[in-house]
Design an enzyme around this catalytic site. Structure first.
Site, mmCIF file in Angstrom:
data_model
loop_
_atom_site.group_PDB
_atom_site.id
_atom_site.type_symbol
_atom_site.label_atom_id
_atom_site.label_comp_id
_atom_site.label_asym_id
_atom_site.label_seq_id
_atom_site.Cartn_x
_atom_site.Cartn_y
_atom_site.Cartn_z
ATOM 1 N N LEU A 1 -8.828 -0.295 1.391
ATOM 2 C CA LEU A 1 -9.671 0.509 2.273
ATOM 3 C C LEU A 1 -9.623 1.991 1.931
ATOM 4 O O LEU A 1 -10.657 2.663 1.870
ATOM 5 C CB LEU A 1 -9.236 0.311 3.725
ATOM 6 C CG LEU A 1 -9.727 -0.984 4.366
ATOM 7 C CD1 LEU A 1 -9.137 -1.146 5.757
ATOM 8 C CD2 LEU A 1 -11.245 -1.004 4.414
ATOM 9 N N ALA A 2 -8.436 2.516 1.675
ATOM 10 C CA ALA A 2 -8.314 3.954 1.443
ATOM 11 C C ALA A 2 -9.016 4.342 0.137
ATOM 12 O O ALA A 2 -9.809 5.291 0.108
ATOM 13 C CB ALA A 2 -6.846 4.356 1.398
ATOM 14 N N SER B 1 -7.245 -7.035 -1.759
ATOM 15 C CA SER B 1 -6.284 -5.965 -1.478
ATOM 16 C C SER B 1 -5.624 -6.228 -0.130
ATOM 17 O O SER B 1 -6.197 -6.887 0.734
ATOM 18 C CB SER B 1 -6.991 -4.616 -1.429
ATOM 19 O OG SER B 1 -7.594 -4.361 -2.666
ATOM 20 N N HIS B 2 -4.451 -5.659 0.042
ATOM 21 C CA HIS B 2 -3.699 -6.067 1.214
ATOM 22 C C HIS B 2 -4.335 -5.646 2.527
ATOM 23 O O HIS B 2 -4.001 -6.185 3.577
ATOM 24 C CB HIS B 2 -2.264 -5.582 1.134
ATOM 25 C CG HIS B 2 -1.363 -6.471 1.903
ATOM 26 N ND1 HIS B 2 -1.473 -7.849 1.850
ATOM 27 C CD2 HIS B 2 -0.371 -6.235 2.775
ATOM 28 C CE1 HIS B 2 -0.582 -8.386 2.651
ATOM 29 N NE2 HIS B 2 0.102 -7.437 3.227
ATOM 30 N N SER B 3 -5.244 -4.700 2.469
ATOM 31 C CA SER B 3 -5.965 -4.332 3.690
ATOM 32 C C SER B 3 -6.586 -5.561 4.351
ATOM 33 O O SER B 3 -6.711 -5.622 5.569
ATOM 34 C CB SER B 3 -7.092 -3.352 3.363
ATOM 35 O OG SER B 3 -6.575 -2.115 2.966
ATOM 36 N N GLY C 1 -4.581 -7.504 13.229
ATOM 37 C CA GLY C 1 -4.592 -6.997 14.597
ATOM 38 C C GLY C 1 -5.749 -6.072 14.936
ATOM 39 O O GLY C 1 -6.547 -6.345 15.825
ATOM 40 N N GLY C 2 -5.832 -4.938 14.232
ATOM 41 C CA GLY C 2 -6.912 -4.032 14.563
ATOM 42 C C GLY C 2 -6.579 -2.604 14.219
ATOM 43 O O GLY C 2 -5.545 -2.328 13.612
ATOM 44 N N HIS D 1 8.824 -5.045 10.947
ATOM 45 C CA HIS D 1 7.943 -5.598 11.981
ATOM 46 C C HIS D 1 8.677 -6.692 12.734
ATOM 47 O O HIS D 1 9.330 -7.526 12.122
ATOM 48 C CB HIS D 1 6.684 -6.162 11.322
ATOM 49 C CG HIS D 1 5.568 -6.422 12.282
ATOM 50 N ND1 HIS D 1 5.638 -7.416 13.236
ATOM 51 C CD2 HIS D 1 4.365 -5.824 12.444
ATOM 52 C CE1 HIS D 1 4.507 -7.410 13.941
ATOM 53 N NE2 HIS D 1 3.722 -6.460 13.486
ATOM 54 N N ARG E 1 1.636 -10.059 20.842
ATOM 55 C CA ARG E 1 2.324 -9.434 21.969
ATOM 56 C C ARG E 1 1.349 -8.598 22.780
ATOM 57 O O ARG E 1 1.421 -8.545 23.995
ATOM 58 C CB ARG E 1 3.501 -8.587 21.470
ATOM 59 C CG ARG E 1 4.729 -9.431 21.136
ATOM 60 C CD ARG E 1 5.817 -8.629 20.434
ATOM 61 N NE ARG E 1 5.386 -8.213 19.107
ATOM 62 C CZ ARG E 1 5.519 -6.981 18.633
ATOM 63 N NH1 ARG E 1 6.073 -6.040 19.369
ATOM 64 N NH2 ARG E 1 5.088 -6.692 17.422
ATOM 65 N N GLU F 1 -1.718 3.850 2.706
ATOM 66 C CA GLU F 1 -0.291 3.570 2.848
ATOM 67 C C GLU F 1 0.516 4.178 1.702
ATOM 68 O O GLU F 1 1.689 4.501 1.864
ATOM 69 C CB GLU F 1 -0.058 2.058 2.934
ATOM 70 C CG GLU F 1 1.389 1.721 3.263
ATOM 71 C CD GLU F 1 1.620 0.252 3.577
ATOM 72 O OE1 GLU F 1 0.643 -0.477 3.808
ATOM 73 O OE2 GLU F 1 2.796 -0.155 3.597
#
Ligand SMILES: Cc1cc2nc3c(=O)[nH]c(=O)nc-3n(C[C@H](O)[C@H](O)[C@H](O)COP(=O)(O)OP(=O)(O)OC[C@H]3O[C@@H](n4cnc5c(N)ncnc54)[C@H](O)[C@@H]3O)c2cc1C
Ligand code: SF4
Ligand code: SF4
Ligand code: FES
Lengths: 248, 615
Positions: free
Chosen positions: B15-16, B42-44, B49-50, B257, B273, B394
């Site tokens: 994304l970046a 890519s890991h994105s 979650g969001g 995490h 959660r 990241e």
């Protein structure tokens, strides 16, 4: 009783002039919750460091690890050895260009696909950073998401008889992509525009409807429904096109 | 050898990287993104979650503003962040989210009327304003005062990355996939591009660019247990460290995490959660509500992870062949919610654990997840030390996360930083001239060729690259984890120095031809160990506890001595430790250091606390 697994793996390194296509056999003791991801990495680390294969997320999310597993396209990371017989044959996905051993070039194939279907929102509206977002019905958003869950693993393409015979066939994955934009209210393309993209043998009319694609899709995308949906839409678009009074 | 020229070279097509490239392409510049895998892998894409943005459309997000978001982010960072950057981020996040909607992300939307949600296992009612129907909605995430996390079911990263990549294709951004950068081309003052290895053929390539961007994601795979994709291995960070002049910031700030599944450490999202899932111990009793009465399961990740480890140490863990773990319970959310809004979680449980989360508990424990540290940049995304080098996402230490990032703030960072840094890259390009020094390029290529040949010839020894990697991962896993102390850290540094020596002696077992995977690992192994040393040594020197960095022998957050950022540089090739320097955490305070409101702990205050507006 712990099993001993026998892996027959396709080997060929096109960049090594001495390499010829052949099968290699590796033997491993099975361990609890072993997947092909675990097994292949173990083989690479302990038996043959040159073995080529692709994994990325190792969680069934990214689509990197498509391969033929005992003849059937599937994701290696999601496949547990306990669901397989003790002799496992692994081949690279057909249709895509071979990089080496089990690794194929899906990237190029998919980039060409989305160039063909112009896989982006077509709109005249210009983004206004000061304005509120355009509203959308949550149910439509969820419907779009359903079709966008494809991970471009290539399994459906590899499992498709037409795609194996015709290099230019776009495959169920492309038609699914078209359906995704067709139902998106933000995309201003007309049915006739879509007809130009897929109203050919490379697209909707090349599909023989044998549904090898949906059977192997690891994300369980409703490919069959989309093929039917597009056939109906495109049938109508074709009729409208040939009638002088038909609107776009 | 092929040489490619471009205006912007992005090392990374997540994304970046793509967001920066799109900005450049929009201003009429050429952009190439490199990636180890096709862009969309890519890991994105794994983020479920969001992403946070203070839109305030949903009932539980009412009254949210960038100010509230800013507050949460600074507290989340344990005051370790750059507040100027956090401000830029929070102010721009809503714009970035709307822009992604315009480009095609199918965000979940507000549905007007009565609805239900769960918190701490209990069911509550909420009422969504009919006039907000159809606007982007939000879910709850840890460490936030309002519901602020925009999402698409649990495929947020996937849909946002697919939309971004669509946009990149439309804008003519080129993606060269299966291409891995192995070194930067630079003369100690200016970065001119990178040397890369084609992972289809094994051939070296040269990429020359006016501006080079590092957007290569995290480096979690230097740990043994990590939620990260196998390509998140820090190869590009290592190339940056090898310049000898560009520092990496806060490498000791590693996020764990709370809910990696045991034993494969695949992540199940914080959304579990957020949507009301609870953590249970061996007696199937809740415990987070005892340690954190207010936030319970929804305190920040560093806090929840620590209490989980603490609870396990108290003898309340569940024993398993893979060590002790705890349970995540989402059963009460019901089948419809789990199979719909948490479908990926459902899939992961069924496929990798063989359990059904509608009926069964999920075995979880804290595992390495996010790298707060990375290539240190200023607020414009320009790296320290080399002109023409930028970083975002990241991979960067832009530093809005400080010592702990909040869930949902990373995906949001990638697009916001992409937008902001992209703008700065464009400004830079408008003033930049292409200056490529042939001798520098030739030297670097010769150096890399030589490295490869020596590995193939086993000229320096016959160490097994895979075994060296395992030794590095073990050293970090055992010595630099959630709870840290002087002896363990010292031991880890010592072990890693030994591993570093071994890494210099790697020799290939295979012939290294073509896209040989053993060579790919061997080429970055020494660099990875250097990264590990930056993490371990930085942690050893930081004698305080802040965010994810928890020293048992220094439990206080020490604002008097440690309200700063570690900068790690590898000055000489022969060094066996990084050189550490420090800079102020933030150039100015909008919120002076204070209590986070969760996590407990004492604070040693600053001698001269800054004036600022209290919240
Ligand atoms: C399982 C999981 C779930 C997550 N969920 C969330 C969430 O819900 N919300 C949230 O905010 N954050 C989440 N995160 C964090 C977030 O997803 C990442 O921080 C973010 O996506 C990173 O994006 P990026 O663009 O910086 O890098 P990435 O998307 O990781 O992209 C890195 C790119 O760099 C390339 N690359 C790497 N090294 C090289 C090299 N040497 N040469 C060439 N190319 C290279 C890669 O191929 C890739 O294209 C999650 C992370 C994980 C691991
Ligand atoms: S239904 Fe069509 S697209 Fe699917 S496998 Fe058969 S021919 Fe291929
Ligand atoms: S439609 Fe299914 S099988 Fe085909 S590429 Fe997408 S996820 Fe894979
Ligand atoms: S490695 Fe990502 S789907 Fe298998």
């Amino acid at each position: 009783m712990a099993r001993t697994l026998k892996f027959n793996v396709f080997r060929y390194n096109p960049m090594d002039e001495k390499s010829v296509p052949h099968m290699d056999t590796f033997v491993l003791p099975e361990i609890p919750s072993m997947t092909l991801f675990i097994a292949l990495n173990q083989i690479r680390e302990e038996q043959d460091p040159s073995l080529q294969f692709d994994f990325c997320c190792r969680a069934g999310i990214c689509g990197a690890c498509g391969m033929l597993i005992n003849g059937r396209p599937g994701l290696g990371c999601k496949t547990k050895t306990k669901d397989l017989p003790d002799e496992i044959t692994l081949l690279p996905l057909p249709v895509f260009k071979l990089v080496g051993d089990l690794s194929v070039d899906t990237g190029t194939w998919f980039r060409e696909m989305y160039a063909k279907v112009e896989s982006w929102i077509h709109t005249d509206t210009v983004f206004d950073p000061t304005a509120e977002e355009e509203r959308m019905d949550n149910s439509i958003a969820e419907e779009i998401y359903e079709l966008e869950r494809c991970v471009e693993c290539g399994c459906c393409v590899a499992g498709c008889g037409t795609a194996r015979m015709r290099k230019d066939f776009m495959g169920a994955v492309a038609l699914n992509r078209v359906a995704r934009f067709l139902i998106d209210p933000r995309d201003q393309r007309s049915e006739a525009d879509y007809y130009d993209i897929i109203g050919t043998d490379e697209g909707i009319f090349g599909c023989m409807g044998l549904l090898g694609c949906e059977d192997v899709c690891p994300k369980e995308l409703p490919l069959q429904d989309q093929l039917g949906f597009l056939r109906r839409k495109m049938g109508l678009a074709a009729i409208k096109r040939f009638l002088p009074f038909g609107k776009k | 050898m092929q040489t490619f020229y471009t205006d912007v070279l992005s090392i990374g097509a997540g994304l970046a990287g793509e967001r920066v490239a799109i900005e450049a392409a929009g201003a009429g510049f050429d952009a190439i993104c490199l990636s180890i895998v096709p862009a969309r892998r890519s890991h994105s894409s794994a983020a479920q979650g969001g992403m946070q943005a203070a839109l305030g459309n949903s009932a539980m997000g009412e009254g949210d503003t960038p100010d509230v978001h800013f507050n949460d982010t600074v507290k989340g960072s344990d005051w370790g962040c750059d507040q100027e950057v956090a401000r830029i981020f929070c102010d721009n996040a809503p714009i970035a989210m709307r822009q992604m909607a315009h480009w095609g992300v199918p965000w979940n939307r507000v549905v007007g009327g009565k609805g239900f949600y769960y918190k701490g296992g209990e069911r509550f009612e909420k009422f969504e304003k009919p006039e907000n129907e159809g606007l982007i909605t939000a879910r709850n995430f840890g460490g936030t005062a309002k519901w602020r996390t925009c999402y698409t079911s649990d495929g947020t990263g996937h849909t946002v990355l697919y939309t971004m990549d669509n946009r990149a294709a439309k804008m003519g951004v080129q993606v060269h996939d299966k291409v891995e950068v192995i070194s930067l081309i630079q003369d100690g003052k200016r970065c001119m591009g990178a040397v890369a290895r084609c992972l289809k053929t094994g051939e070296l390539r040269v990429y020359l660019a006016k501006a080079t961007l590092v957007a290569a994601g995290g480096f979690g795979r230097i740990y043994r247990e990590s939620t990260n994709a196998v390509i998140c291995d820090g190869g590009a960070h290592a190339a940056v460290l090898d310049t000898g002049v560009v520092p990496l910031g806060n490498m000791e700030a590693v996020q764990f995490h709370p809910t990696g599944i045991v034993p494969t450490y695949i992540l199940v999202t914080e959304g579990c959660r957020g949507d009301g899932g609870t953590l249970l111990d061996v007696n199937q009793e809740r415990f987070m509500n005892i340690y954190e009465p207010e936030k319970a399961e929804l305190a920040s990740r560093d806090v929840v992870s620590r209490w989980m480890m603490h609870h396990i140490r108290e003898g309340k863990g569940v024993k398993s062949p893979y060590g002790e773990h705890l349970w995540l319970d989402i059963r009460h959310l019901g089948e419809q919610h789990i199979r719909g809004k948490l479908r990926e979680v459902d899939d992961i449980c069924q496929n990798f654990l063989g359990i059904d989360p509608v009926k069964d508990l999920i075995p979880v424990k804290p595992v390495q997840h996010y790298s707060m540290g990375g290539v240190r940049t200023n607020k414009d995304g320009a790296a320290y030390g080399l002109e023409g080098l930028f970083a975002a996402g990241e991979a960067a230490c832009w530093d809005m996360h400080g010592f702990n990032r909040l869930g949902g703030n990373s995906l949001a960072e990638t697009v916001v930083a992409g937008m902001v840094v992209g703008g700065k890259v464009v400004e830079y390009l408008q003033g930049a001239e292409a200056q490529f020094k042939t001798s520098v390029i030739e030297d670097q290529v010769a150096k890399d060729r030589n490295r490869i040949q020596r590995l193939i010839d086993c000229a320096d020894g016959g160490e097994d690259a895979f075994k060296v990697r395992a030794a590095m991962q073990d050293a970090l896993q055992d010595g630099v984890h959630i709870f840290r102390s002087h002896n363990d850290l010292e031991q880890a540094v010592f072990q890693l120095q030994e591993v570093h020596e071994r890494a210099k002696k790697i020799g290939l077992k295979s012939n290294g031809k073509g896209a040989n995977p053993e060579l790919a690992l061997a080429l970055k192994m020494a660099g990875q160990v250097k990264l590990a040393l930056c993490v371990a040594y930085g942690a050893l020197k930081r004698t305080e506890s802040r965010g994810s960095h928890a020293r048992e022998d220094f439990p206080e957050r020490n604002d008097r001595d440690w309200l700063n950022r570690t900068l790690a540089t590898w000055k000489n090739e022969d060094d066996d430790l990084p050189t550490l320097n420090y800079e102020d955490a933030t150039p100015s305070f909008e919120i002076p250091p204070g209590d986070r409101g969760y996590g407990g702990g004492t604070i040693i205050p600053m001698d001269n606390p800054p004036a600022g507006k209290e919240d």
